[in-house]
Design a protein around this motif. Structure first.
Motif, PDB file in Angstrom:
ATOM      1  N   CYS A 483      -9.826  -1.232  -6.021  1.00  0.00           N
ATOM      2  CA  CYS A 483      -8.949  -1.280  -5.489  1.00  0.00           C
ATOM      3  C   CYS A 483      -8.883  -0.232  -4.640  1.00  0.00           C
ATOM      4  CB  CYS A 483      -7.253  -1.356  -5.749  1.00  0.00           C
ATOM      5  SG  CYS A 483      -7.350  -2.592  -6.514  1.00  0.00           S
ATOM      6  N   VAL A 484      -9.606  -0.570  -3.410  1.00  0.00           N
ATOM      7  CA  VAL A 484      -9.405   0.020  -1.977  1.00  0.00           C
ATOM      8  C   VAL A 484      -9.209  -0.050  -0.480  1.00  0.00           C
ATOM      9  CG1 VAL A 484     -11.635   1.277  -3.594  1.00  0.00           C
ATOM     10  CG2 VAL A 484     -11.978  -0.861  -1.294  1.00  0.00           C
ATOM     11  N   VAL A 485      -8.643   1.026   0.327  1.00  0.00           N
ATOM     12  CA  VAL A 485      -8.287   1.240   1.546  1.00  0.00           C
ATOM     13  C   VAL A 485      -9.351   1.700   1.271  1.00  0.00           C
ATOM     14  CG1 VAL A 485      -6.955   1.831   3.277  1.00  0.00           C
ATOM     15  CG2 VAL A 485      -6.127   0.465   1.052  1.00  0.00           C
ATOM     16  N   LEU A 486     -10.673   1.563   3.003  1.00  0.00           N
ATOM     17  CA  LEU A 486     -11.885   1.873   3.698  1.00  0.00           C
ATOM     18  C   LEU A 486     -11.007   2.537   5.488  1.00  0.00           C
ATOM     19  CD1 LEU A 486     -14.264  -0.865   2.315  1.00  0.00           C
ATOM     20  CD2 LEU A 486     -14.138   0.794   1.342  1.00  0.00           C
ATOM     21  N   ARG A 487     -11.732   3.700   5.439  1.00  0.00           N
ATOM     22  CA  ARG A 487     -11.681   4.038   6.573  1.00  0.00           C
ATOM     23  C   ARG A 487     -12.553   2.731   7.874  1.00  0.00           C
ATOM     24  NH1 ARG A 487     -10.704   9.312   5.026  1.00  0.00           N
ATOM     25  NH2 ARG A 487     -11.389  10.010   3.111  1.00  0.00           N
ATOM     26  N   ASN A 488     -11.567   3.033   8.667  1.00  0.00           N
ATOM     27  CA  ASN A 488     -11.754   2.270   9.628  1.00  0.00           C
ATOM     28  C   ASN A 488     -13.544   2.701  10.136  1.00  0.00           C
ATOM     29  OD1 ASN A 488      -9.020   1.879  10.300  1.00  0.00           O
ATOM     30  ND2 ASN A 488      -9.490   4.190  12.382  1.00  0.00           N
ATOM     31  N   GLY A 489     -13.632   0.822  10.346  1.00  0.00           N
ATOM     32  CA  GLY A 489     -15.265   0.472  10.470  1.00  0.00           C
ATOM     33  C   GLY A 489     -15.904   0.846   9.021  1.00  0.00           C
ATOM     34  N   SER A 490     -15.788   1.031   7.903  1.00  0.00           N
ATOM     35  CA  SER A 490     -16.371   0.965   6.700  1.00  0.00           C
ATOM     36  C   SER A 490     -16.237   0.042   6.014  1.00  0.00           C
ATOM     37  CB  SER A 490     -16.271   2.349   5.551  1.00  0.00           C
ATOM     38  OG  SER A 490     -16.257   4.068   6.922  1.00  0.00           O
ATOM     39  N   SER A 491     -17.475   0.125   5.249  1.00  0.00           N
ATOM     40  CA  SER A 491     -17.803  -0.943   3.987  1.00  0.00           C
ATOM     41  C   SER A 491     -18.696  -1.018   3.406  1.00  0.00           C
ATOM     42  CB  SER A 491     -19.117  -1.979   4.867  1.00  0.00           C
ATOM     43  OG  SER A 491     -20.168  -1.633   5.009  1.00  0.00           O
ATOM     44  N   LEU A 492     -17.709  -1.290   1.522  1.00  0.00           N
ATOM     45  CA  LEU A 492     -18.219  -1.018   0.895  1.00  0.00           C
ATOM     46  C   LEU A 492     -18.309  -2.171  -0.123  1.00  0.00           C
ATOM     47  CD1 LEU A 492     -18.930   1.393  -0.991  1.00  0.00           C
ATOM     48  CD2 LEU A 492     -16.293   1.444  -1.565  1.00  0.00           C
ATOM     49  N   GLU A 493     -19.743  -2.587  -0.568  1.00  0.00           N
ATOM     50  CA  GLU A 493     -20.000  -3.682  -2.535  1.00  0.00           C
ATOM     51  C   GLU A 493     -19.514  -2.978  -3.326  1.00  0.00           C
ATOM     52  OE1 GLU A 493     -19.993  -6.537  -1.305  1.00  0.00           O
ATOM     53  OE2 GLU A 493     -19.716  -5.664   1.011  1.00  0.00           O
ATOM     54  N   GLU A 519      -5.841  -3.913   3.609  1.00  0.00           N
ATOM     55  CA  GLU A 519      -5.608  -2.993   4.303  1.00  0.00           C
ATOM     56  C   GLU A 519      -4.759  -1.735   4.687  1.00  0.00           C
ATOM     57  OE1 GLU A 519      -7.150  -3.459   7.618  1.00  0.00           O
ATOM     58  OE2 GLU A 519      -8.004  -4.849   6.773  1.00  0.00           O
ATOM     59  N   GLU A 520      -3.403  -1.727   3.327  1.00  0.00           N
ATOM     60  CA  GLU A 520      -2.764  -1.141   2.896  1.00  0.00           C
ATOM     61  C   GLU A 520      -2.246  -2.009   1.616  1.00  0.00           C
ATOM     62  OE1 GLU A 520       1.642  -2.091   5.092  1.00  0.00           O
ATOM     63  OE2 GLU A 520       0.507  -1.376   5.331  1.00  0.00           O
ATOM     64  N   PHE A 521      -1.475  -0.461   0.199  1.00  0.00           N
ATOM     65  CA  PHE A 521      -1.272  -0.853  -0.695  1.00  0.00           C
ATOM     66  C   PHE A 521       0.278  -1.226  -1.103  1.00  0.00           C
ATOM     67  CE2 PHE A 521      -4.937   2.401  -2.668  1.00  0.00           C
ATOM     68  CZ  PHE A 521      -5.917   0.682  -2.913  1.00  0.00           C
ATOM     69  N   PRO A 522       0.382  -2.517  -1.995  1.00  0.00           N
ATOM     70  CA  PRO A 522       2.003  -2.021  -1.613  1.00  0.00           C
ATOM     71  C   PRO A 522       2.490  -1.079  -2.449  1.00  0.00           C
ATOM     72  CG  PRO A 522       0.456  -3.020  -4.068  1.00  0.00           C
ATOM     73  CD  PRO A 522      -0.229  -2.096  -2.155  1.00  0.00           C
ATOM     74  N   LEU A 523       3.857  -0.765  -2.367  1.00  0.00           N
ATOM     75  CA  LEU A 523       4.268   0.675  -2.213  1.00  0.00           C
ATOM     76  C   LEU A 523       5.529   0.101  -3.394  1.00  0.00           C
ATOM     77  CD1 LEU A 523       4.330   2.948   0.581  1.00  0.00           C
ATOM     78  CD2 LEU A 523       2.861   2.627  -1.190  1.00  0.00           C
ATOM     79  N   SER A 524       6.191   1.038  -4.585  1.00  0.00           N
ATOM     80  CA  SER A 524       7.552   1.032  -4.884  1.00  0.00           C
ATOM     81  C   SER A 524       8.772   1.253  -4.044  1.00  0.00           C
ATOM     82  CB  SER A 524       7.229   1.909  -5.682  1.00  0.00           C
ATOM     83  OG  SER A 524       7.539   3.736  -5.981  1.00  0.00           O
TER      84      SER A 524
END
Length: 545
Positions: A483-493, A519-524
């Motif tokens: 599970c990834v949050v990418l930097r602005n404008g980045s893509s990753l396959e 976009e963001e991860f759920p937090l505890s």
């Protein structure tokens, strides 16, 4: 021995008084078996077979040749061999000269093997020459350049320049006197070998298994698996694992005068003919294999009636898979077990009621296996409630090798090993697995450290944050999802990520097999990434496809 945490003296005294520890090095234990079962077949593959006497003689010859080569008692080596007869000969030979193997797995690559060599200060690596497009010899040359301790590369296959052939070392008549082996002093409280941890924090830790505890480990495991002198074990799980080597595995069958059939493939088209040809009675398996075998149309073409016990471990076996297995293997009992390379073993007994066999992973094999289920407050939970399995006993380690900081977290102050597995007790007294506390992904019984892979993925320039979580898989149980949050404008396959991870040269079973973008991860409630919520989200996305 430096780096090894000893058993406290009062516990050692109790284990000796009760007969668990017999203060015999494994070489003495092995010699007792070989003298008792001289002409019986000890180990075989599809083409070759060794009697106990032949195994004893071949391992003595190899031991003398290893000494002549320059390997000395008390040194460590890394063994990365597949399931071949040479492994059994080498295993006996190393014990005869007091050399301690680190048992690596065939999929391990430069990242893992170099760590094992450096941590153990290994003087040799035993491996194949190559497998498919991977050169083990090239890997060993690179490790030699970084680790001056590594002097010898010993291989199965044609040895290139700078390497030695294991087959030639086994076959070449030794010039040394076999009586010289008896003069080598081996302390039965020292490690006989090193197994590998599942590894929640990076590369697996080394688990020292002493002569005393590992002999007892196999003896007790064999006592609950219905083995007699006519039993035949089909060993297809990687022999460097605890289960196929000692639970009861190769060692447990040899101590009963029984035969172990080693094979490197798990394909149904190879397994079923072997069962019929050699009258296989016992098989070690993981659920993913049972799914594959029971779904194969080839099963009906072979006589599989000789199989009496299939021992399943590594992850929970669903009742439906048990039922399918019983339909394919008409005389079988599927025996669930729960074990760890760190020590504690639990087995469902063969005569347990059906509901107990269906629902539980067994119970302890020694009355001095001490088990606690601890809650978040580190206090024991009530009977039937879920807690973290913590254990100590005569064959459970007191500390990982040369890892004091990790040991401070992995053990309670009074020496109980914190397994990270969540369990509760069944009304029968057996135990049921309810999940895990440690951050592991269980891919077909191979444990993947999420933290290790996350650390590498974070080095990708497109990745701002990452969390590796298990995603459900009908065959392997779980696979690794990044599970990834990418930097602005980045893509990753996924393909790009796999190619990026290739530079770190780690075992391929650890690679992510799916990528999910957030976009963001759920937090505890404590502000940490909630992997529980991520796992549920990923499972929902997988099932929706």
């Amino acid at each position: 021995m430096r780096g090894v945490t000893p058993f406290p003296p009062e516990f050692a005294a109790r284990y000796r008084a009760k007969g668990y520890w017999r203060d015999q090095p494994l070489r003495v234990v092995f010699k007792i078996w070989c003298d008792a079962f001289t002409d019986r077949i000890a180990v075989r593959d599809t083409e070759r077979a060794l009697t106990f006497s032949e195994l004893d003689a071949a391992s003595t010859n190899l031991a003398l040749n290893l000494l002549e080569l320059g390997i000395r008692p008390g040194e460590r080596v890394v063994v990365q061999l597949p399931n071949v007869i040479e492994f059994a000969v080498l295993h006996f030979a190393l014990q005869k000269i007091g050399v301690m193997p680190v048992l690596a797995l065939p999929p391990h690559r430069f990242r893992e093997i170099s760590f094992f060599v450096k941590t153990a200060e290994a003087v040799a690596v035993f491996s194949p020459v190559a497998h498919r497009d991977f050169s083990f010899t090239d890997m060993i040359v690179r490790i030699r350049a970084e680790a001056p301790c590594l002097k010898y590369g010993i291989v199965i296959g044609d040895a290139p320049e700078g390497f030695f052939s294991l087959a030639e070392l086994i076959a070449k008549p030794a010039s040394g006197d076999p009586s010289a082996l008896d003069a080598i002093t081996i302390d039965p409280t020292d490690p006989a070998l090193f197994l590998l941890s599942g590894g929640t924090t990076g590369i697996p830790k080394l688990i020292p298994r002493t002569h005393n505890d590992y002999a007892y480990n196999s003896r007790m495991a064999a006592s609950v698996c219905g083995i007699d002198k006519d039993s035949v074990l089909l060993d297809v799980l990687p022999i460097g694992h605890n289960l196929p080597l000692g639970c009861p595995g190769l060692q447990g069958f040899l101590l009963n005068g029984a035969t172990t059939l080693l094979h490197t493939s798990t394909a149904p088209e190879e397994i079923f003919p072997l069962i019929e040809r050699f009258g296989v009675t016992h098989i070690h398996a993981v659920p993913a294999l049972l799914v594959r075998w029971t779904e194969s149309p080839l099963a009906s073409q072979y006589d599989l009636s000789s199989v009496r016990v299939i021992q399943s471990g590594g992850q929970r076996l669903q009742p439906e898979i048990r039922r399918r297995t019983a339909r394919v293997f008409p005389n079988v009992t599927v025996q669930e077990n729960f074990g760890m390379a760190e020590g504690l073993l639990m087995f469902v007994r063969l005569d347990d009621p059906e509901d107990v066999r269906m629902e539980t992973v067994g119970r302890k094999i020694c009355e001095d296996d001490e088990i606690l289920l601890l809650g978040e407050d580190d206090q024991p939970v009530a009977f039937g409630e879920v807690g973290e399995l913590c254990c100590r006993g005569p064959y459970t380690l007191r500390g990982y090798y040369d890892a004091p900081e990790h040991n401070a977290r992995a053990f309670t102050p009074d020496g109980f090993y914190r397994s990270g597995d969540l369990m509760r007790q069944h009304p029968s007294g057996n135990y049921m697995v309810e999940g895990r506390k440690k951050d592991l992904i269980n891919r077909g019984a191979e444990k993947i450290s999420a933290e290790e892979i996350e650390e590498l993925i974070l080095q990708h320039p497109a990745v701002e944050n990452v969390a590796c979580v298990p995603m459900p898989d009908p065959v392997l149980g779980e696979r690794n999802c990044a599970c990834v949050v990418l930097r602005n404008g980045s893509s990753l396959e996924l393909g790009e990520l796999v190619d990026f991870l290739g530079q770190f040269e780690l075992a391929k079973f650890k690679y992510p097999e799916r990528i999910e973008r957030f976009e963001e991860f759920p937090l505890s409630n404590f502000g940490k990434v909630s992997k529980k919520d991520l796992t549920a989200i990923v499972a929902g996305r997988v099932s929706a496809q």
